[in-house]
Scaffold this active site. Structure first.
Site, PDB file in Angstrom:
ATOM      1  N   LYS A 110     -91.480 -25.486  63.843  1.00 23.05           N
ATOM      2  CA  LYS A 110     -92.207 -26.471  63.038  1.00 23.05           C
ATOM      3  C   LYS A 110     -92.352 -27.789  63.802  1.00 23.05           C
ATOM      4  CE  LYS A 110     -91.052 -24.441  58.584  1.00 23.05           C
ATOM      5  NZ  LYS A 110     -90.125 -24.451  57.444  1.00 23.05           N
ATOM      6  N   LYS A 190     -99.001 -13.361  64.363  1.00 22.69           N
ATOM      7  CA  LYS A 190     -98.565 -13.241  62.976  1.00 22.69           C
ATOM      8  C   LYS A 190     -99.479 -14.083  62.091  1.00 22.69           C
ATOM      9  CE  LYS A 190     -95.502 -15.735  60.329  1.00 22.69           C
ATOM     10  NZ  LYS A 190     -94.809 -15.677  59.089  1.00 22.69           N
ATOM     11  N   LYS A 193    -100.259 -19.758  57.924  1.00 23.31           N
ATOM     12  CA  LYS A 193    -101.127 -20.926  57.730  1.00 23.31           C
ATOM     13  C   LYS A 193    -100.965 -21.918  58.874  1.00 23.31           C
ATOM     14  CE  LYS A 193     -97.964 -22.772  54.309  1.00 23.31           C
ATOM     15  NZ  LYS A 193     -97.170 -21.537  54.260  1.00 23.31           N
TER      16      LYS A 193
HETATM   17  P1  ADP Z   1     -96.737 -19.105  56.495  1.00 22.43           P
HETATM   18  O1  ADP Z   1     -96.237 -18.432  57.757  1.00 22.43           O
HETATM   19  O2  ADP Z   1     -98.182 -18.873  56.281  1.00 22.43           O
HETATM   20  O3  ADP Z   1     -96.343 -20.561  56.442  1.00 22.43           O
HETATM   21  P2  ADP Z   1     -94.628 -18.776  54.627  1.00 22.43           P
HETATM   22  O4  ADP Z   1     -93.650 -19.096  55.721  1.00 22.43           O
HETATM   23  O5  ADP Z   1     -94.850 -19.774  53.548  1.00 22.43           O
HETATM   24  O6  ADP Z   1     -96.009 -18.391  55.304  1.00 22.43           O
HETATM   25  O7  ADP Z   1     -94.187 -17.386  54.021  1.00 22.43           O
HETATM   26  C1  ADP Z   1     -94.037 -17.048  52.654  1.00 22.43           C
HETATM   27  C2  ADP Z   1     -93.521 -15.633  52.568  1.00 22.43           C
HETATM   28  O8  ADP Z   1     -94.490 -14.710  53.083  1.00 22.43           O
HETATM   29  C3  ADP Z   1     -92.245 -15.377  53.386  1.00 22.43           C
HETATM   30  O9  ADP Z   1     -91.404 -14.457  52.709  1.00 22.43           O
HETATM   31  C4  ADP Z   1     -92.762 -14.801  54.658  1.00 22.43           C
HETATM   32  O10 ADP Z   1     -91.800 -14.019  55.317  1.00 22.43           O
HETATM   33  C5  ADP Z   1     -93.947 -13.968  54.170  1.00 22.43           C
HETATM   34  N1  ADP Z   1     -94.950 -13.897  55.220  1.00 22.43           N
HETATM   35  C6  ADP Z   1     -95.689 -14.929  55.714  1.00 22.43           C
HETATM   36  N2  ADP Z   1     -96.543 -14.532  56.676  1.00 22.43           N
HETATM   37  C7  ADP Z   1     -96.335 -13.197  56.810  1.00 22.43           C
HETATM   38  C8  ADP Z   1     -96.905 -12.192  57.651  1.00 22.43           C
HETATM   39  N3  ADP Z   1     -97.870 -12.487  58.517  1.00 22.43           N
HETATM   40  N4  ADP Z   1     -96.460 -10.937  57.516  1.00 22.43           N
HETATM   41  C9  ADP Z   1     -95.489 -10.628  56.611  1.00 22.43           C
HETATM   42  N5  ADP Z   1     -94.909 -11.518  55.789  1.00 22.43           N
HETATM   43  C10 ADP Z   1     -95.318 -12.791  55.884  1.00 22.43           C
END
Ligand code: ADP
Ligand code: TRP
Length: 321
Positions: A110, A190, A193
């Site tokens: 981050k 991956k 956002k």
């Molecule tokens: P981002 O990476 O978009 O910021 P978050 O960290 O807010 O997403 O993730 C929210 C939930 O969704 C978590 O449990 C995370 O492990 C899951 N998650 C986020 N992106 C993925 C992905 N590309 N594949 C599988 N699970 C994901």
């Protein structure tokens, strides 16, 4: 068996969130006890606009309900409605070695993305541990990126129980769905956002269609066979399509004669249809603005009862009551 998970309200939810976090959570509400919440305290590490925070929290609640979270089966609340979690986070932080947090990838990631390195961002995993431990949770469905935070949580349980007695806190386990641990984004990294490569779950048809068309492909000509290894379109299609349709696409990739534009069209149709029932449910919920607030208020009342039981036990154990 108690299952708990949290979702940060920091922007529009995407397909990775759905398969990595929401769908497993919705499936698990059928078994044992389900405790799900909107992690708005966590979102404050990156969102400093009060209206945006409030609106995002409501939006995520709405999306989660549209995806099948059933408030009759799962306890569903907003993290900040139970500020007791901050007290447990403080208690945990007193036994949390600095080194444990310094090793966390998500903090480093981050900061490298330009997020201000605040104390809260650094201590994020401790608050997450408090979320989990405040409810004596047994299993925590999350994506792979959260695995390390679950390890921190388990280390903190061991430390507290060593210092204050076995049984003070319950040791939870991460539950990481293998097949969808890493949903790829439009560029093959991956989906996240933070990488600006997401396919949102909900939105207007036209821009979403354009988003699907933006998926990165190689420069193979229409007549060429296409590589199936690491093919983003195929990986995403597998999530939405019937098995037979997916097998057909693999065969068409290998045979050649079909261009990426056609594969994207197939993906678009499968994706749009997949979320159709949830889109409709979302529209219904939008038409009843009081409903979401009522669900969250009921959920907070139920969650608080549980939280107080655990916190009373912990306060006694550490010597502050
Ligand atoms: P981002 O990476 O978009 O910021 P978050 O960290 O807010 O997403 O993730 C929210 C939930 O969704 C978590 O449990 C995370 O492990 C899951 N998650 C986020 N992106 C993925 C992905 N590309 N594949 C599988 N699970 C994901
Ligand atoms: N850190 C999680 C994420 O970014 C969200 C979260 C906060 C969480 N508290 C939690 C997930 C407790 C599971 C359990 O996705």
């Amino acid at each position: 068996m108690r299952t708990l998970t949290g979702l940060q309200p920091s922007g529009t939810l995407h397909v990775g969130n759905y398969f990595g976090a929401m769908r497993p959570a919705v499936q698990l509400q059928e078994e044992g006890e389900a405790f799900y919440f909107i992690a708005d305290y966590h979102a404050m590490t990156t969102t400093h606009d009060s209206d945006e925070l409030r609106e995002n929290a409501r939006g995520v609640a709405l999306d989660f309900l549209a995806c099948g979270l059933d408030p009759e089966k799962a306890v569903f609340w907003k993290q900040s409605d139970i500020p007791e979690v901050c007290e447990l986070a403080w208690i945990l932080s007193t036994v949390c070695p600095m080194g444990l947090l310094q090793r966390c990838h998500s903090y480093k990631d981050k900061v490298s993305q330009g997020i201000a390195p605040s104390h809260a961002l650094f201590a994020y995993p401790v608050l997450m541990a408090a979320d989990i431990l405040l409810f004596d949770s047994n299993q925590v469905p999350v994506g792979e990126d959260q695995k390390q935070h679950l390890e921190v949580t388990r280390d903190l349980v061991i430390k507290i129980n060593e210092s204050y007695g076995e049984g003070t806190l319950v040791l939870p386990e991460a539950l990481i769905p293998e097949a969808v641990a890493r949903v790829p984004g439009l560029d093959g990294q991956k989906m996240s956002k933070s990488y600006n490569n997401t396919l949102p779950m909900f939105g207007e048809e036209k821009p979403l269609r354009k988003t699907v068309m933006r998926i990165v492909t190689d420069s193979a000509a229409v007549e060429d066979p296409k590589p199936t290894e690491g093919a983003i379109i195929l990986e995403l299609y597998k999530l939405f399509a019937m098995e037979g349709d997916y097998d057909q696409m693999v065969a068409d990739y290998q045979a050649g004669g079909i261009g990426y534009g056609d594969f994207k069209k197939r993906l678009w149709e499968a994706y749009w249809e997949f979320f159709a029932p949830m889109r409709q449910r979302r529209e219904e919920l939008l038409a009843d603005p009081g409903y979401v607030d009522q669900v969250l208020a009921n959920g907070a009342a139920r969650a608080r009862e549980e939280a107080n039981k655990v916190l009373t036990r912990v306060r006694k154990a550490v010597g502050i009551r």
